[in-house]
Scaffold this active site. Sequence first.
Site, PDB file in Angstrom:
ATOM      1  CE1 TYR A 143      -3.591  -2.455   0.686  1.00  0.00           C
ATOM      2  CE2 TYR A 143      -4.785  -0.574   1.205  1.00  0.00           C
ATOM      3  CZ  TYR A 143      -4.837  -1.973   0.752  1.00  0.00           C
ATOM      4  OH  TYR A 143      -5.926  -2.330   0.759  1.00  0.00           O
ATOM      5  CG  ASP A 227      -2.029 -20.046  -1.525  1.00  0.00           C
ATOM      6  OD1 ASP A 227      -1.620 -19.858  -0.579  1.00  0.00           O
ATOM      7  OD2 ASP A 227      -1.573 -20.752  -2.538  1.00  0.00           O
TER       8      ASP A 227
HETATM    9  C1  IPM Z   1     -10.473  -1.061   3.986  1.00  0.00           C
HETATM   10  C2  IPM Z   1     -10.561  -0.603   2.623  1.00  0.00           C
HETATM   11  C3  IPM Z   1      -9.527   0.542   2.254  1.00  0.00           C
HETATM   12  C4  IPM Z   1      -8.394  -0.347   2.320  1.00  0.00           C
HETATM   13  C5  IPM Z   1      -9.645   1.427   1.071  1.00  0.00           C
HETATM   14  C6  IPM Z   1     -10.805   2.248   1.418  1.00  0.00           C
HETATM   15  C7  IPM Z   1      -8.688   2.370   1.114  1.00  0.00           C
HETATM   16  O1  IPM Z   1     -11.048  -1.220   1.664  1.00  0.00           O
HETATM   17  O2  IPM Z   1     -10.365  -0.320   5.021  1.00  0.00           O
HETATM   18  O3  IPM Z   1     -10.187  -2.194   3.937  1.00  0.00           O
HETATM   19  O4  IPM Z   1      -7.924  -0.932   1.105  1.00  0.00           O
HETATM   20  O5  IPM Z   1      -7.764  -0.558   3.055  1.00  0.00           O
END
Ligand code: IPM
Length: 370
Positions: A143, A227
């Site tokens: 991320y 998985d």
């Molecule tokens: C979550 C959501 C977020 C993520 C998005 C909204 C960025 O899907 O909190 O799981 O992917 O972390």
Amino acid sequence: MGANKTLLILPGDGIGPEVMHEVRRVNDWLRRKRAVNFDIFEDLVGGAAIDARGTPIAPETVARAKEVDAVLFGSVGGPKWDKLGFDMRPEIAILTLRRELGLFANLRPAVVFDPLVEASTLKPEVVRGLDLMIVRESTGGIYFGKPRGVETLPNGEKRGFNTETYATHEIERVARVAFELARTRQKRVCSVEKANVMESGLLWRETVSALHEREFADVELSHMYADNCAMQLVRNPRQFDVIVTTNLFGDLLSDLASMLTGSLGMLPSATLGGLDAKGRRHALYEPIHGSAPDIAGKGIANPLAQVLSFAMMLRYSFAMEEEAKLIESACTHVLASGLRTADIMARNCAKVSTQVMGEAVVRELDKLGG
Ligand code: IPM
Ligand code: MN
């Protein structure tokens, strides 16, 4: 700031403001009956903030979030903002808060409420009594990893890339949260990665094992590839107590786990940071469900996940276990009495609105702890 505990409420978009309204009812009840007083700030995030201020989260909002004792978040996003550039999406609001407040441990419970056991798409005998906790790393991995981007290759073709990275300390601190949590539960942790194909996954596995040996030998530790974990969650979810995993795998597996319960609209979450110099822990609480733009404004959303997120906040940020339990019991009683919002509607139950559900929780609170 005064002596009261402080709270920042960020309702966001879609059903966020509607379900947050019911939390205010519960908060009012606590104030009236339990003399629990929060100083509450409220602000815009997500699409609402984009419309009003041209940014998914204003710097003042982030600054406020750093000052308060806890943040209660609704949900962000909707079709209206889907076409915006990557840095202007409503989702940037929650990602910014996680990063800026150092909220690295995302706790996502999947609990089957007994009155809702039929709501699961799995057989009742597979899910009855399910109570598992996914601890998802939430400030690292793919991320946030660098390099990232889209480049144009010499032949004119484009190439998109993101990077999964985990440093030892990032793995250790989230694993520590999982082990400590397990000690308050069934004392079992399953660590999930893809050590068979990813170096970062191998480091994850080795780091978790080493920490386990050093500090948490009293907790049972197992390892699983992601998985296989997805498969096991559907096959026999009750084998798990606490799962600890990376940001991306945790995102996927927690959605999967939430659906085992048949009721996405029921599940809260907490995202916790480390202790700061004053011994305070930044924390944000939000439902697992999204902004559900398809039903926004209709008054039919299920407010219980947001109410249960508030209860989680009382437990983890304010050590108010009794009040947290009270709210959780009130929600279970309301369901047992046969009230249902549309998302969890079942035979022989009464379909009610968001507001009626919120009022019913307060009535149960009166009965249980008035
Ligand atoms: C979550 C959501 C977020 C993520 C998005 C909204 C960025 O899907 O909190 O799981 O992917 O972390
Ligand atoms: Mn997600």
